[in-house]
Design a protein around this motif. Structure first.
Motif, mmCIF file in Angstrom:
data_model
loop_
_atom_site.group_PDB
_atom_site.id
_atom_site.type_symbol
_atom_site.label_atom_id
_atom_site.label_comp_id
_atom_site.label_asym_id
_atom_site.label_seq_id
_atom_site.Cartn_x
_atom_site.Cartn_y
_atom_site.Cartn_z
ATOM 1 N N MET A 216 0.835 -1.211 0.000
ATOM 2 C CA MET A 216 0.000 0.000 0.000
ATOM 3 C C MET A 216 0.870 1.261 0.000
ATOM 4 O O MET A 216 0.557 2.239 -0.686
ATOM 5 N N CYS A 217 1.950 1.236 0.775
ATOM 6 C CA CYS A 217 2.861 2.395 0.766
ATOM 7 C C CYS A 217 3.466 2.564 -0.630
ATOM 8 O O CYS A 217 3.630 3.685 -1.117
ATOM 9 N N GLY A 218 3.773 1.433 -1.278
ATOM 10 C CA GLY A 218 4.308 1.491 -2.641
ATOM 11 C C GLY A 218 3.283 2.097 -3.591
ATOM 12 O O GLY A 218 3.599 2.974 -4.399
ATOM 13 N N LYS A 219 2.045 1.647 -3.467
ATOM 14 C CA LYS A 219 0.979 2.138 -4.346
ATOM 15 C C LYS A 219 0.797 3.658 -4.210
ATOM 16 O O LYS A 219 0.640 4.369 -5.191
ATOM 17 N N TYR A 220 0.855 4.141 -2.957
ATOM 18 C CA TYR A 220 0.637 5.570 -2.709
ATOM 19 C C TYR A 220 1.937 6.385 -2.710
ATOM 20 O O TYR A 220 1.922 7.590 -2.459
ATOM 21 N N GLN A 221 3.079 5.681 -2.873
ATOM 22 C CA GLN A 221 4.392 6.351 -2.822
ATOM 23 C C GLN A 221 4.640 7.081 -1.496
ATOM 24 O O GLN A 221 5.003 8.267 -1.465
ATOM 25 N N ILE A 222 4.387 6.358 -0.436
ATOM 26 C CA ILE A 222 4.638 6.891 0.907
ATOM 27 C C ILE A 222 5.912 6.236 1.446
ATOM 28 O O ILE A 222 5.965 5.000 1.569
ATOM 29 N N PRO A 223 6.945 7.013 1.787
ATOM 30 C CA PRO A 223 8.144 6.417 2.378
ATOM 31 C C PRO A 223 7.796 5.622 3.645
ATOM 32 O O PRO A 223 6.879 5.999 4.385
ATOM 33 N N TRP A 242 17.900 -9.576 13.796
ATOM 34 C CA TRP A 242 18.500 -8.869 12.654
ATOM 35 C C TRP A 242 18.014 -9.496 11.344
ATOM 36 O O TRP A 242 17.698 -8.798 10.386
ATOM 37 N N ASN A 243 17.936 -10.858 11.323
ATOM 38 C CA ASN A 243 17.470 -11.525 10.102
ATOM 39 C C ASN A 243 16.064 -11.064 9.733
ATOM 40 O O ASN A 243 15.737 -10.862 8.568
ATOM 41 N N LYS A 244 15.239 -10.913 10.755
ATOM 42 C CA LYS A 244 13.856 -10.488 10.485
ATOM 43 C C LYS A 244 13.837 -9.047 9.967
ATOM 44 O O LYS A 244 13.114 -8.726 9.015
ATOM 45 N N ILE A 245 14.631 -8.200 10.594
ATOM 46 C CA ILE A 245 14.656 -6.793 10.165
ATOM 47 C C ILE A 245 15.033 -6.703 8.688
ATOM 48 O O ILE A 245 14.361 -6.056 7.886
ATOM 49 N N LYS A 246 16.112 -7.410 8.311
ATOM 50 C CA LYS A 246 16.534 -7.251 6.902
ATOM 51 C C LYS A 246 15.593 -7.962 5.947
ATOM 52 O O LYS A 246 15.391 -7.507 4.833
ATOM 53 N N SER A 247 14.945 -9.031 6.408
ATOM 54 C CA SER A 247 13.984 -9.642 5.472
ATOM 55 C C SER A 247 12.790 -8.695 5.268
ATOM 56 O O SER A 247 12.229 -8.607 4.175
ATOM 57 N N PHE A 248 12.429 -7.931 6.309
ATOM 58 C CA PHE A 248 11.322 -6.974 6.169
ATOM 59 C C PHE A 248 11.715 -5.799 5.267
ATOM 60 O O PHE A 248 10.919 -5.348 4.446
ATOM 61 N N TYR A 255 8.319 -3.204 -3.243
ATOM 62 C CA TYR A 255 7.232 -2.260 -3.575
ATOM 63 C C TYR A 255 7.682 -0.801 -3.655
ATOM 64 O O TYR A 255 7.005 0.018 -4.254
ATOM 65 N N LEU A 256 8.780 -0.481 -2.940
ATOM 66 C CA LEU A 256 9.200 0.930 -2.828
ATOM 67 C C LEU A 256 10.642 1.083 -3.292
ATOM 68 O O LEU A 256 11.451 0.156 -3.117
#
Ligand code: SF4
Length: 274
Positions: A216-223, A242-248, A255-256
Motif C-alpha cells: 500500500m505504501c508502494g501504491k501511494y508512494q509513501i516512504p 537482525w534476520n527479520k529486520i533485513k527480510s522486512f 514495492y518501494l
C-alpha cells in the motif's frame, strides 16, 4: 479587532528535545531539535477499535483523556518540570512554546496520545503556531475524523503516520485500522505535507502483514520506516532479530524504491533523554 483565542485543550507534557525516530527519509525530522507538545488522550487506548491500544505503547501517561496537570519543562532541554493545571488555552500554550524556543529549533512536534483527538483545539493551535512562523511536525496514529484532518493538513509541514500491524494489538481488525491510517497518509500527501509511514515491528510481526503495508505504501508512494519495538518491562513482545529486520526491509524493497525505505531506532531511548 483581534480575534480571541477561545479553545482550551488537555495536554500531558511540553518539552524541548531531539526527534529520535524516522531514519533519513523524506518527511522525517530525525535528529532535529523540536519542541514536543504531547496532547492528552488516545482513541485506540479508549477502545474505539476494540482493544486497549498498542501493547508496546511508549507513552501510556498520554492515554489519559483529561489529566489534571501538564508537565512543562522549566528550561529548554533541562528535563526539569513544573506543573500547571489543565485545560490550557491556545494562547497559554503558544507562550510556553515561545519560551522554550532555542536558536537551533527546527520544528514543533504535535504528538500524543493522539493529537487529532482534540481537533478543534489542535486546529486553533496549528493556526497560531503557523502565524508565528513555526514549522510543524505531526505524529499521528489514528483519527475517525478525516474531515478534521483535512482542516489542518495544509498547515502541517511534516508528518509521521504510525501504521499498526497485527502484533501491536491496537485493533480487533488490524487491517481496517491500517486502511484508515493509509487514508490519513493520502490526505496529508495530497495537502503537500512531507509524510512518511512508520511500522513498529516485533518478533511476532508477520511477513503477510508487512507485505500488505509495504504494497500500500508502494501504491501511494509513501516512504516507509521500520522501527524495531523498544523492549520494556512486562512486555511479552521482543525486538525482532537482525534476520527479520533485513527480510522486512527487503520485502519493502519489492514495492518501494530504496530511498523510501528506512530503519529507525528510538535514539532518545538509547541515550536516555526525553
Ligand atoms: S496510538 Fe500511541 S498513545 Fe495510543 S496506545 Fe498506541 S502508542 Fe500509545
Amino acid at each position: 479587532m483581534k480575534k480571541e483565542l477561545t479553545k482550551y485543550g488537555f495536554v500531558q507534557e511540553i518539552f524541548s528535545s531531539f526527534q529520535g525516530e524516522g531514519a533519513s527519509l523524506s518527511g522525517s525530522c530525525y535528529g532535529l531539535r523540536q519542541i514536543f507538545i504531547r496532547l492528552a488522550g488516545c482513541p485506540l487506548a479508549l477502545g474505539v477499535c476494540g482493544t486497549k491500544g498498542c501493547v508496546w505503547c511508549d507513552s501510556p501517561k498520554a492515554q489519559t483523556l483529561e489529566p489534571k496537570f501538564i508537565l512543562v519543562e522549566k528550561e529548554a532541554g533541562g528535563q526539569e518540570f513544573y506543573k500547571i493545571e489543565n485545560p490550557i488555552s491556545v494562547a497559554q500554550l503558544v507562550a510556553i512554546v515561545d519560551n522554550l524556543r532555542t536558536s537551533d529549533l527546527h520544528s514543533v512536534s504535535l504528538t500524543g496520545g493522539e493529537p487529532l483527538l482534540q481537533i478543534d483545539f489542535a486546529a486553533e493551535l496549528v493556526n497560531e503556531l503557523k502565524k508565528k512562523g513555526y514549522l510543524l511536525y505531526l505524529e499521528t496514529a489514528y483519527t475517525e475524523d478525516l474531515l478534521g484532518l483535512k482542516r489542518i493538513s495544509n498547515k502541517i509541514d511534516y508528518a509521521c503516520v504510525d501504521i499498526k500491524d497485527r502484533s501491536a494489538q491496537s485493533a480487533k481488525d488490524w487491517k481496517k485500522l491500517a486502511e484508515q491510517e493509509l487514508k490519513m497518509c493520502k490526505i496529508l500527501q495530497k495537502s503537500g505535507v512531507k509524510v512518511f509511514a512508520k511500522v513498529v515491528i516485533s518478533n511476532k510481526s508477520t511477513e503477510e502483514d508487512f507485505h500488505y503495508i509495504s504494497s500500500m505504501c508502494g501504491k501511494y508512494q509513501i516512504p516507509l520506516v521500520i522501527q524495531p519495538v523498544t523492549p520494556k518491562k512486562g512486555l511479552e513482545l521482543k525486538s525482532p532479530t537482525w534476520n527479520k529486520i533485513k527480510s522486512f526491509t527487503e520485502i519493502a524493497g519489492e514495492y518501494l524504491p530504496p530511498e523510501n525505505i528506512g530503519l529507525s531506532v528510538q535514539v532518545h531511548k538509547l541515550i536516555n533523554i526525553l
